[in-house]
Design an enzyme around this catalytic site. Sequence first.
Site, mmCIF file in Angstrom:
data_model
loop_
_atom_site.group_PDB
_atom_site.id
_atom_site.type_symbol
_atom_site.label_atom_id
_atom_site.label_comp_id
_atom_site.label_asym_id
_atom_site.label_seq_id
_atom_site.Cartn_x
_atom_site.Cartn_y
_atom_site.Cartn_z
ATOM 1 C CG HIS A 40 -2.098 0.837 1.178
ATOM 2 N ND1 HIS A 40 -3.248 0.438 0.532
ATOM 3 C CD2 HIS A 40 -2.340 2.080 1.652
ATOM 4 C CE1 HIS A 40 -4.157 1.400 0.627
ATOM 5 N NE2 HIS A 40 -3.637 2.405 1.298
ATOM 6 C CE LYS A 185 -7.675 7.831 0.882
ATOM 7 N NZ LYS A 185 -7.986 8.535 2.143
ATOM 8 C CE LYS A 187 -3.791 6.754 0.604
ATOM 9 N NZ LYS A 187 -3.862 7.898 1.499
ATOM 10 C CG ASP A 216 -5.099 10.973 0.294
ATOM 11 O OD1 ASP A 216 -5.338 10.310 1.318
ATOM 12 O OD2 ASP A 216 -4.464 12.054 0.303
ATOM 13 C CD GLU A 242 -8.061 11.915 1.752
ATOM 14 O OE1 GLU A 242 -8.739 11.044 1.176
ATOM 15 O OE2 GLU A 242 -7.289 11.698 2.699
ATOM 16 C CG ASP A 267 -6.320 13.228 5.898
ATOM 17 O OD1 ASP A 267 -6.105 12.182 5.283
ATOM 18 O OD2 ASP A 267 -6.548 13.249 7.129
ATOM 19 C CE LYS A 291 -7.662 9.901 7.826
ATOM 20 N NZ LYS A 291 -6.515 10.021 6.928
ATOM 21 C CD GLU A 345 -10.168 7.109 4.406
ATOM 22 O OE1 GLU A 345 -10.014 7.336 3.190
ATOM 23 O OE2 GLU A 345 -9.380 7.539 5.274
HETATM 24 C C1 MUC Z 1 -4.949 8.980 4.425
HETATM 25 O O1 MUC Z 1 -4.114 9.832 4.132
HETATM 26 O O2 MUC Z 1 -6.100 9.136 4.078
HETATM 27 C C2 MUC Z 1 -6.461 6.346 4.695
HETATM 28 C C3 MUC Z 1 -6.635 5.506 3.662
HETATM 29 C C4 MUC Z 1 -5.388 5.283 3.052
HETATM 30 O O3 MUC Z 1 -5.156 4.538 2.084
HETATM 31 O O4 MUC Z 1 -4.433 6.014 3.684
HETATM 32 C C5 MUC Z 1 -5.025 6.482 4.905
HETATM 33 C C6 MUC Z 1 -4.500 7.810 5.301
HETATM 34 MG MG MG Z 2 -5.655 11.218 3.371
#
Ligand code: MUC
Ligand code: MG
Length: 392
Positions: A40, A185, A187, A216, A242, A267, A291, A345
């Site tokens: 991840h 979502k 990354k 994000d 994000e 975030d 969070k 999420e």
């Molecule tokens: C974030 O930055 O959102 C939440 C889901 C993910 O894949 O990373 C986390 C942290």
């Molecule tokens: Mg995030």
Amino acid sequence: METALVEIAKTVEDARAAAKDTAIRSISATIVDAPTRRRHRLSNTEITHQGLVLVRVLLENGVSGIGEASTLGGPRWAEESVESIQAVITKYLAPTMDGQSALAFEANAVRLGKAATRNFAAKAAIESAVLDAAGKTLGLSSSALLGGRVRDRMEVIWALASGDSSQELEEAQEKLRRREHRQFKIKFGFQDPRADLKRLQTLRLGLGGEVPLIVDVNQGWSEAECLRFMPALEELDVALVEQPVSALQLEAMARIAARTSIPLLIDEAAFTKEEIARAASMGCGTVYSLKLVKSGGLFEMKRAAGVAAAHGIELYGGCLLESSIGAAAHLAAFSTLPKLEWGTEHFGPRILVEDLAVVPLRFEEFQVYVPDGPGLGVEIDEDKLRSFARTD
Ligand code: MUC
Ligand code: MG
């Protein structure tokens, strides 16, 4: 009639006696390295294991409760690491909870606040475990103790983060086919923006125009890169972006928010409610990710939600890849919020090779369910805890 009254009196007496022994006898913190099904990746880290800390609270009445602190890539998503969480709990936070009533939620939070600055994941794990034990003592769910449920399930977003666009498309299509997730979502930030856009194009083409896609960037882009690449995200009908820039560049984030038609999600830029108020009043974004790693407690997370909502900011139930234990704590609070416009999420229990709960959270029809039962509604699987606990 007489018998019934005696029965009620006895039950009240029993409850009073149980409540009397709600003093905290001990708190322990165990580091867990839980493998994930695949790597991840984020802008500043890459994991194949989740670093978690399982907190257990034992009350004088013999009831025990559990909570969980999560990290992402050690001290990289936030400044806490599993080692610092365990050390701060053992040395500073647990001693201040000794003998305190598990029902004194707000007074306990004040004590934790005085014992350590920030260290929010550690504090939240203790409060979650105390709330779990309190709920089990009183026969009430944590969501009932947090004000009662507005919802018992919520839409759950899946995160795509392998960096391999054909694998990501396949994974998303499988989640859709199995009716587990229908919002994704992606990354960004760990490779060149153009490569990230290619991944996004593959997903948009493969999934069609209806599937909501969130990007994000985890602080990975500069303002100039946002200027250059946000129009392409608009073209691809991205629903939310994000934290595109550094958490420290609030003015830049506000300028980007003013220039794009895509709502920005705040975030890493805002942990405390004061930081939310500042980012909101600067116009950094119009959605906020809740969070426990940022709020430091469940009641505090609800106050943070109130501050965001007061600024007209929509709410997103964020995560840090918790197992069902940490996810259940978040869902207990999320379930009580008047509004949670973006759902949650909390896909963590499904990305772990083995979840830590005896009965993992229920995921069905694109929703995740708030577990029933007293306390958090989840139990730790002792065998899995033993197999993943760090012993050195
Ligand atoms: C974030 O930055 O959102 C939440 C889901 C993910 O894949 O990373 C986390 C942290
Ligand atoms: Mg995030």
